[in-house]
Design a protein around this motif. Sequence first.
Motif, PDB file in Angstrom:
ATOM      1  N   PRO A 143       7.653   1.916 -12.952  1.00 60.43           N
ATOM      2  CA  PRO A 143       8.821   1.048 -12.885  1.00 60.43           C
ATOM      3  C   PRO A 143       9.519   1.152 -11.354  1.00 60.43           C
ATOM      4  CG  PRO A 143       9.022   2.206 -14.849  1.00 60.43           C
ATOM      5  CD  PRO A 143       7.879   2.954 -14.247  1.00 60.43           C
ATOM      6  N   LEU A 144       9.648   2.437 -10.937  1.00 61.73           N
ATOM      7  CA  LEU A 144      10.090   2.838  -9.344  1.00 61.73           C
ATOM      8  C   LEU A 144       9.119   2.035  -8.426  1.00 61.73           C
ATOM      9  CD1 LEU A 144      11.808   4.140  -7.348  1.00 61.73           C
ATOM     10  CD2 LEU A 144      10.176   6.222  -7.375  1.00 61.73           C
ATOM     11  N   ALA A 145       7.699   1.964  -8.660  1.00 61.83           N
ATOM     12  CA  ALA A 145       6.911   1.482  -7.777  1.00 61.83           C
ATOM     13  C   ALA A 145       6.914  -0.237  -7.768  1.00 61.83           C
ATOM     14  CB  ALA A 145       5.346   1.869  -8.092  1.00 61.83           C
ATOM     15  N   ILE A 146       7.099  -0.493  -9.007  1.00 54.76           N
ATOM     16  CA  ILE A 146       7.094  -2.220  -9.205  1.00 54.76           C
ATOM     17  C   ILE A 146       8.472  -2.410  -8.561  1.00 54.76           C
ATOM     18  CG2 ILE A 146       7.638  -3.975 -10.801  1.00 54.76           C
ATOM     19  CD1 ILE A 146       5.548  -2.547 -12.658  1.00 54.76           C
ATOM     20  N   GLY A 147       9.721  -1.712  -8.778  1.00 51.17           N
ATOM     21  CA  GLY A 147      10.921  -1.960  -8.100  1.00 51.17           C
ATOM     22  C   GLY A 147      10.866  -1.910  -6.502  1.00 51.17           C
ATOM     23  N   LEU A 148      10.339  -1.107  -6.022  1.00 49.09           N
ATOM     24  CA  LEU A 148      10.218  -0.887  -4.597  1.00 49.09           C
ATOM     25  C   LEU A 148       9.248  -1.859  -4.065  1.00 49.09           C
ATOM     26  CD1 LEU A 148       9.720   3.153  -4.224  1.00 49.09           C
ATOM     27  CD2 LEU A 148      11.625   1.662  -3.480  1.00 49.09           C
ATOM     28  N   ILE A 149       8.364  -2.449  -4.676  1.00 48.78           N
ATOM     29  CA  ILE A 149       7.201  -3.194  -3.907  1.00 48.78           C
ATOM     30  C   ILE A 149       8.152  -4.718  -4.044  1.00 48.78           C
ATOM     31  CG2 ILE A 149       5.875  -4.154  -6.020  1.00 48.78           C
ATOM     32  CD1 ILE A 149       3.511  -3.638  -4.048  1.00 48.78           C
ATOM     33  N   SER A 150       8.728  -4.725  -5.152  1.00 51.51           N
ATOM     34  CA  SER A 150       9.385  -6.192  -5.243  1.00 51.51           C
ATOM     35  C   SER A 150      10.777  -6.228  -4.310  1.00 51.51           C
ATOM     36  CB  SER A 150       9.948  -6.218  -6.745  1.00 51.51           C
ATOM     37  OG  SER A 150       8.858  -6.320  -7.600  1.00 51.51           O
ATOM     38  N   LEU A 151      11.363  -5.077  -4.157  1.00 51.72           N
ATOM     39  CA  LEU A 151      12.485  -5.372  -3.007  1.00 51.72           C
ATOM     40  C   LEU A 151      12.017  -5.498  -1.866  1.00 51.72           C
ATOM     41  CD1 LEU A 151      15.515  -4.826  -2.359  1.00 51.72           C
ATOM     42  CD2 LEU A 151      15.027  -2.325  -2.609  1.00 51.72           C
ATOM     43  N   ALA A 152      10.827  -4.486  -1.399  1.00 51.61           N
ATOM     44  CA  ALA A 152      10.396  -4.695   0.077  1.00 51.61           C
ATOM     45  C   ALA A 152       9.811  -6.074   0.192  1.00 51.61           C
ATOM     46  CB  ALA A 152       9.310  -3.608   0.306  1.00 51.61           C
ATOM     47  N   LEU A 194       0.746  -1.168  -0.015  1.00 55.28           N
ATOM     48  CA  LEU A 194      -0.013   0.033  -0.020  1.00 55.28           C
ATOM     49  C   LEU A 194       0.951   1.300  -0.008  1.00 55.28           C
ATOM     50  CD1 LEU A 194      -2.662  -1.041   2.690  1.00 55.28           C
ATOM     51  CD2 LEU A 194      -3.055  -0.957   0.246  1.00 55.28           C
ATOM     52  N   ALA A 195       1.962   1.328   0.667  1.00 56.40           N
ATOM     53  CA  ALA A 195       2.745   2.332   0.743  1.00 56.40           C
ATOM     54  C   ALA A 195       3.375   2.868  -0.530  1.00 56.40           C
ATOM     55  CB  ALA A 195       3.972   2.119   1.699  1.00 56.40           C
ATOM     56  N   PHE A 235       2.963   8.127  -6.402  1.00 50.07           N
ATOM     57  CA  PHE A 235       2.343   8.546  -7.428  1.00 50.07           C
ATOM     58  C   PHE A 235       1.731   9.887  -6.931  1.00 50.07           C
ATOM     59  CE2 PHE A 235       2.263   4.079  -8.135  1.00 50.07           C
ATOM     60  CZ  PHE A 235       2.596   3.908  -9.402  1.00 50.07           C
ATOM     61  N   PRO A 236       1.696  10.854  -7.744  1.00 50.22           N
ATOM     62  CA  PRO A 236       1.213  12.245  -7.469  1.00 50.22           C
ATOM     63  C   PRO A 236      -0.124  12.416  -7.146  1.00 50.22           C
ATOM     64  CG  PRO A 236       2.731  12.344  -9.392  1.00 50.22           C
ATOM     65  CD  PRO A 236       2.467  10.851  -8.994  1.00 50.22           C
ATOM     66  N   PRO A 237      -0.950  11.732  -8.075  1.00 54.95           N
ATOM     67  CA  PRO A 237      -2.603  12.050  -7.581  1.00 54.95           C
ATOM     68  C   PRO A 237      -2.940  11.685  -6.004  1.00 54.95           C
ATOM     69  CG  PRO A 237      -2.444  10.750  -9.616  1.00 54.95           C
ATOM     70  CD  PRO A 237      -0.878  10.818  -8.984  1.00 54.95           C
ATOM     71  N   PHE A 238      -3.533  12.451  -5.636  1.00 53.81           N
ATOM     72  CA  PHE A 238      -3.913  12.435  -4.040  1.00 53.81           C
ATOM     73  C   PHE A 238      -5.085  11.329  -4.127  1.00 53.81           C
ATOM     74  CE2 PHE A 238      -7.211  16.011  -4.591  1.00 53.81           C
ATOM     75  CZ  PHE A 238      -8.269  15.353  -3.991  1.00 53.81           C
ATOM     76  N   PHE A 239      -5.438  10.914  -4.775  1.00 54.64           N
ATOM     77  CA  PHE A 239      -6.623   9.758  -4.919  1.00 54.64           C
ATOM     78  C   PHE A 239      -5.916   8.569  -4.662  1.00 54.64           C
ATOM     79  CE2 PHE A 239      -8.059   5.842  -7.140  1.00 54.64           C
ATOM     80  CZ  PHE A 239      -9.416   5.805  -6.608  1.00 54.64           C
ATOM     81  N   SER A 265      -4.356   8.844  -0.955  1.00 52.03           N
ATOM     82  CA  SER A 265      -5.389   8.730   0.220  1.00 52.03           C
ATOM     83  C   SER A 265      -5.686   7.268   0.166  1.00 52.03           C
ATOM     84  CB  SER A 265      -6.690   9.304  -0.317  1.00 52.03           C
ATOM     85  OG  SER A 265      -6.566  10.699  -0.635  1.00 52.03           O
ATOM     86  N   MET A 266      -5.824   6.388  -0.697  1.00 58.00           N
ATOM     87  CA  MET A 266      -5.734   4.932  -0.540  1.00 58.00           C
ATOM     88  C   MET A 266      -4.669   4.252   0.322  1.00 58.00           C
ATOM     89  SD  MET A 266      -8.629   4.430  -1.859  1.00 58.00           S
ATOM     90  CE  MET A 266      -9.896   4.671  -3.249  1.00 58.00           C
ATOM     91  N   ALA A 267      -3.544   4.910  -0.020  1.00 60.06           N
ATOM     92  CA  ALA A 267      -2.398   4.517   0.968  1.00 60.06           C
ATOM     93  C   ALA A 267      -2.495   5.012   2.259  1.00 60.06           C
ATOM     94  CB  ALA A 267      -0.990   5.111   0.305  1.00 60.06           C
ATOM     95  N   TYR A 268      -3.048   6.146   2.640  1.00 56.26           N
ATOM     96  CA  TYR A 268      -3.213   6.575   3.757  1.00 56.26           C
ATOM     97  C   TYR A 268      -4.254   5.657   4.763  1.00 56.26           C
ATOM     98  CZ  TYR A 268      -1.224  11.043   2.163  1.00 56.26           C
ATOM     99  OH  TYR A 268      -0.705  12.024   1.565  1.00 56.26           O
ATOM    100  N   ALA A 269      -5.626   5.412   3.943  1.00 54.02           N
ATOM    101  CA  ALA A 269      -6.460   4.669   4.510  1.00 54.02           C
ATOM    102  C   ALA A 269      -6.146   3.271   4.467  1.00 54.02           C
ATOM    103  CB  ALA A 269      -7.784   4.588   3.534  1.00 54.02           C
ATOM    104  N   GLY A 270      -5.547   2.424   3.523  1.00 53.81           N
ATOM    105  CA  GLY A 270      -4.876   1.296   3.922  1.00 53.81           C
ATOM    106  C   GLY A 270      -3.791   1.097   4.984  1.00 53.81           C
ATOM    107  N   ILE A 271      -2.937   1.763   5.014  1.00 56.07           N
ATOM    108  CA  ILE A 271      -1.878   1.763   5.894  1.00 56.07           C
ATOM    109  C   ILE A 271      -2.507   1.640   7.098  1.00 56.07           C
ATOM    110  CG2 ILE A 271       0.105   2.674   6.695  1.00 56.07           C
ATOM    111  CD1 ILE A 271       0.893   3.419   4.082  1.00 56.07           C
TER     112      ILE A 271
END
Length: 769
Positions: A552-561, A285-286, A291-295, A298-304
């Motif tokens: 690509p950054l998001a996929i890399g971060l989620i895969s690494l973490a 979720l983090a 990503f810039p859109p606050f939509f 917001s999903m990250a805030y709520a989900g975390i």
Amino acid sequence: MFSRLAAGVTGRPRVVLTLTLIFVLGAAVLGVGAFGKLLDGGFDDPKSDSSRAADIVEDRFGGAPNLVLLVTARSGTVDDPAVTAAGRSLAAELAEEPGVRGVASYWTGAGEVLRSRDADAALVVATVDEDHADAVVAKYDADRAGPVTVQPGGWAAVNRDIGEQVTTDLATAELVAIPVTLVLLIIAFAGVVAAALPLGVGLVGILGGFAALSVIAEATDVSIFAVNLATALGLGLGIDYALLMVSRFREELAARRDRRAATVATVRTAGRTILFSGATVIVALAVMLVFPPFFLKSMAYAGIAVTLVTMLTAVLALPAVLYLLGDRVNALRVGGLVGLFRRRGAGKAAAGAAAAGPAPAEAPREATESPFWRAVATRVMRRPLLTGLPVVALLLLLAAPVLHVSFATPDDRVLNPGKPSRAVGDVLRSDFGDNISGALDVVVTGQPAAEALTDYATALSRLPGAGRVDSAVGEFQAGARTAPPGPASARFATDGATYLQVVPSIDPMSDAGQDLARAARALPVPAGSSVLVGGTSAYLVDGKSAIGDRLPLAIGLISLATFVLLFLFTGSVLLPLKAIVLNGLVLGAVVGVSVWIFQDGHLAGLLGFTPGPLDTSMPVLLFCIAFGLSMDYEVFLLSRIKEEHDAGKPNAEAVATGLARTGRIVTTAALLLAVTFAAFATGSVRFMQMFGLGTALAILLDASLVRGVLVPAFMRVAGRANWWAPAPLRWLHDRVGLSESAPVAPAVTVPAPATEPAGLPSPTTPSRT
């Protein structure tokens, strides 16, 4: 660590529950205030050129038109005297509304571009402040007497209709999901008390999420859609974690432990699993925060927030409840489907026991395995390639529609045709030559000469897809000035800046609309000035860029973490890589099915939506949520396989036992969670339907084909390599990895034919995890 935690919980259970109650009351009070702080929209990049252009238009020119009133003559044409008088009166009335400015209409000199082709309808356009938009739209959404009908449209009306529909859909989804979930929980646990515990954990998580959103909304923009995720995820994870914890507790009680020892063992094993599971969900979720859109933020805030609160509730408060309940966790027993399966299994077990002789005195009283899932694992591992490769082929086939996916930002077409703003949008697209609500706003800062500005407006009007250009130097069409500057032109100029509206003759969300925005940005700018291009098509171009550039950054971060967390959990290098690849297959299949349904239009009649491109933010949201929940079940299964492996069982036996002892839990949890998310498909907002249906599909595919077939097939082929890691990483895991676990008690396996259906967890034969 977990033993000490369990000792603290069982030492002062009432203190733990009192603190939990205080938290719940505070979260409820704080969370109620969240709803008034949440915002519509949030799909754009606030730092993009289009957003900067919108800010300048808002601050220096009073804002671009965002409200359209479609005025239709009940009889005759809009030029009839009675209709003309009504139109002028309506425009004057709208101009007096609080927060409204820049009113223009067909009847007040704005030109024939605001009249429909057959002259039976015309437009009144205006700009309305966000704070007053809902009230103004609501007023003009009411039936009016007289010679005309009025329907509100434009972004102000679309945002209001989407917000109202999402609220209604959420209530409907809860009315569907909660009763069905409760019934399934009662069947799963065959008891009302045990079934109520997951709902309680989920409720605490939901309230915690609402409270967090209320606090965060004081500091930054938060989307109203975060409420949907908080509700679904809180309920779903509450079920997942409580099902795991309660099942393990009942198993420990069945193994003749006292309630304190049962609670300690439960926290030490299931609690550890929940901690890692929650961590993987939070990591997934983090990633949306990049990503810039606050939509998406917001999903990250709520989900975390929801995941963290639910996880802590399951690991701290729930064990305190279980310790106090003891054997009473099985109170208020209910017969039913599970009872039928349990009686069948008990009869077969009794027959087997009679043939084999008396059971050893130290054997547990209850069966702890699912015969069905052991049979599945055994058959898969007997021919791993023969069973695994067809599943891979199926997932790739489901993913094939991704090859022709297209994207758009949400507009009125995400609503069903019954909504007023959707009806207005359909009329604008079909009956008016130009789409003023989809205009490009071309902001020119500096002091260009009038001649240079005229040349620039002329060049804009020649672009393919440009219907006309309105500016401070007149109106232009097809490379020629068609009207000189008039009184209405003054709104396009201010000190040090001017802006031009390029009204498209095409759908602004189409590929041609995006090409128009790119072409406008590519034109040479007037000498001594700079240009920003905004508007609907530019928003879409910038939104796709904001997502695509960071993907690509998001996929890399989620895969690494995920790799790091699963390595710390298992000590293996191969198993985390396997999990990431298999999750990628599932997510590809889900997006492919989403394209087939929501873009290509299959099932449109059944689900009641208008086919169209996928919304830019939805695949990212779906990816992060589905990835996190898939890892949830991955941790459930690997936890038990590792426990068996650490106890010295061979690879194939450890895998079969792990699946046999988690199969029912994963199946039940997945079914319940899928029901929760699938309930959103009953709504009327297309992108929320896609989110709900896509998440439910990802959960079901993961719990069945991946956990039941691909994981045992892969682990059978890999053999000893499953647990391999280089010496430095083994050294690291020995020091920082969490490997605390309880001794493995011998299991009593109930023999059954491989074709026996997978039952839900029995109150007396819980799956052990």
